[in-house]
Design a protein around this motif. Structure first.
Motif: not given
Ligand code: ATP
Length: 240
Positions: A105-106, A112-114, A117-121
């Motif tokens: 996500a660099f 929050g969004a990152v 996205d971790l949860e999404r992954v």
């Protein structure tokens, strides 16, 4: 030619130093489609993906949703939503799974969004959540490939480039990976270009495919058309 062209490549030429590898590749990929690139060793498949992610110099025209991307740096292309999972995966072995994912996500801001996205992954790759604090180097080959794709997803890619995702993996693991790639493609509408030696598998998830030989596209069509082609069947599918 896709009607809703999202990625449009026209007369793309690329190579290394003075050695030209791609000799005028043209193709289009529709938004939300999976496109497979088949071809023999040395045909230039990896070079094509590198050209699309800015890792080699190009001539010709590359457009993503109309924006001119030819000649842009990898960093700029990442910001435009182009994520490349290279052959050999490119994970950072001494870093933990979570550190690798966060690196994906660099180019993005907003903690929050990152975290979302971790949860999404993790929903796509639940095994990664159980390995968060392990270093990437301790993962199995399949888990490393999942991590590499998971890291690419952290970019929220509009275009996901996958280079030989099945390389060195057991058939069951490969099938699972392709099932997940299909799920990502369907749920996120992510456009995918996949280079894959396992033509059966690639054609089972792709809507369209191109055969690259000696740096030129020699055959293009729907996955069904390509599968039905006599020459492809002989050379890549191992029958007829
Ligand atoms: P493979 O399935 O074997 O990976 P490929 O279709 O992906 O093949 P490329 O890896 O794109 O093909 O290689 C195309 C040509 O470019 C080959 O002749 C290769 O030797 C050459 N090549 C690849 N990488 C480099 C490099 N970094 N420097 C110089 N030549 C390279």
């Amino acid at each position: 030619m896709s009607e809703n062209a999202f990625l449009t490549v026209t007369d793309l030429r690329a190579g290394y130093g003075g050695a030209r590898v791609l000799h005028g590749v043209s193709l289009t990929v529709g938004q939300g489609e999976i496109c497979a690139i088949l071809g023999p060793n040395g045909a230039g498949k990896t070079t094509l993906l590198r050209a699309l992610s800015g890792m080699v110099r190009v001539r010709g025209d590359v457009r993503l949703d109309g924006a001119d991307l030819a000649g842009r740096s990898p960093d700029t292309l990442a910001r435009q939503g182009v994520a490349h999972v290279p052959e050999g995966r490119g994970t950072f072995m001494p870093l933990t799974v979570e550190e690798n994912l966060r690196l994906g996500a660099f180019v993005r801001r907003g903690r929050g969004a990152v975290n979302d996205d971790l949860e999404r992954v993790y929903t796509y790759f639940p095994v990664l959540k159980t390995r968060l604090t392990q270093v990437a180097g301790s993962l199995s080959g399949g888990e490393q490939q999942m991590l590499a794709i998971g890291r690419a997803l952290m970019l929220r890619p509009r275009l996901l480039l996958l280079d030989e995702p099945s390389l060195g993996l057991a058939p069951m693991v490969t099938q699972e990976l392709f099932r997940i790639v299909r799920a990502v493609n369907e749920e996120e509408r992510t456009t995918v270009v996949v280079v894959e030696q396992n033509a059966h598998l690639a054609l089972s998830v792709a809507q369209q495919a191109h055969v690259l030989e000696s740096g030129r596209i020699v055959l293009s069509g729907s996955a069904e058309q390509i599968r039905a082609d006599e020459q492809v069947a002989q050379s890549y599918l191992g029958y007829r």
